[in-house]
Write an enzyme that holds these catalytic residues in place. Structure first.
Site, short mmCIF file in Angstrom:
data_model
loop_
_atom_site.label_atom_id
_atom_site.label_comp_id
_atom_site.label_asym_id
_atom_site.label_seq_id
_atom_site.Cartn_x
_atom_site.Cartn_y
_atom_site.Cartn_z
CB VAL A 104 -0.31 6.75 -2.56
CG1 VAL A 104 0.39 8.04 -3.00
CG2 VAL A 104 -1.32 6.31 -3.62
CB CYS A 105 3.30 8.43 -0.21
SG CYS A 105 4.52 9.54 0.53
#
Length: 222
Positions: A104-105
């Site tokens: 994520v991210c």
């Protein structure tokens, strides 16, 4: 879903990570049946995230079992460890057997540096797209979640919930993922429609970049 369907998920925690990158997906995963979640770091010492939250790992690199899903998020201080040989080797080792390799991210940078995104599309925080493409040779998508075979990657921070629901759908089917979404009352209605650089416009994007650079410089000065 039967009792025999079990999935082992490993969430990588590290000092300076962004808590919501992992807390969002963890909330989704914890609602799924037959899930074993490991919260992993080098040691079991408390970890301070970039927003000041303290979290406690329950598993070390050394005693971590083989994972079905490995996931890592980003953080304002990830630069301090993203080239750590012990960290990168852990990703390489788990990446050889994991069914799903995910992030994520800015966590996608860890996967890229471990050689796990070569030949795959990936999502990341909008502020890291150019870096991922120019310096790490990763084809970056602008979607909230990019699924490329067994590489599943989410965009910035809040995309972690979308990412978690995508994983839930893959593991247990769409109906189960919908039930979890309803249980979480995940029905986004943000007060401002500026949640991506495409919507925010160049002036606000430049201000946000300056804000991020200022935060990074502040951490480096500590």
């Amino acid at each position: 879903m039967t009792d025999s369907q079990k999935h082992i998920i490993g969430l990588i925690f590290y000092p300076g990570m962004t808590s919501l990158d992992i807390v969002g997906p963890q909330q989704v995963f914890s609602a799924l049946p037959g899930i074993q979640i490991y919260r992993i770091w080098k040691t079991l010492d408390p970890i301070q995230t970039d927003d000041g939250m303290m979290v406690l790992p329950d598993t070390t690199f050394e005693n971590c079992p083989s994972l079905d899903v490995i996931c890592v998020g980003g953080g304002l201080e990830q630069r301090a460890i993203v080239d750590d040989s012990e960290v990168i080797e852990f990703f390489r080792k788990q990446g050889r057997t994991a069914k799903f390799i995910t992030s994520v991210c800015g966590g996608s940078e860890f996967l890229a540096k471990a050689g796990l995104l070569q030949g795959y599309r990936a999502a990341t925080h909008w502020g890291m797209r150019e870096h991922m493409m120019a310096n790490l040779g990763v084809e970056v998508g602008t979607e909230r979640v990019v699924v490329d075979r067994n590489r599943i990657t989410g965009g910035g921070v809040t995309a972690g919930i979308d990412f978690g629901l995508t994983i839930a759908s893959i593991l247990y089917g769409e109906e189960t993922a919908k039930i979890v979404q309803l249980l979480l009352e995940y029905d986004p209605a943000p007060p401002f429609d500026v949640g991506s650089p495409e919507k925010a416009g160049p002036e606000l994007v430049n201000k946000a970049l300056l804000f991020m650079q200022g935060a990074s410089n502040l951490e480096l000065a500590k």
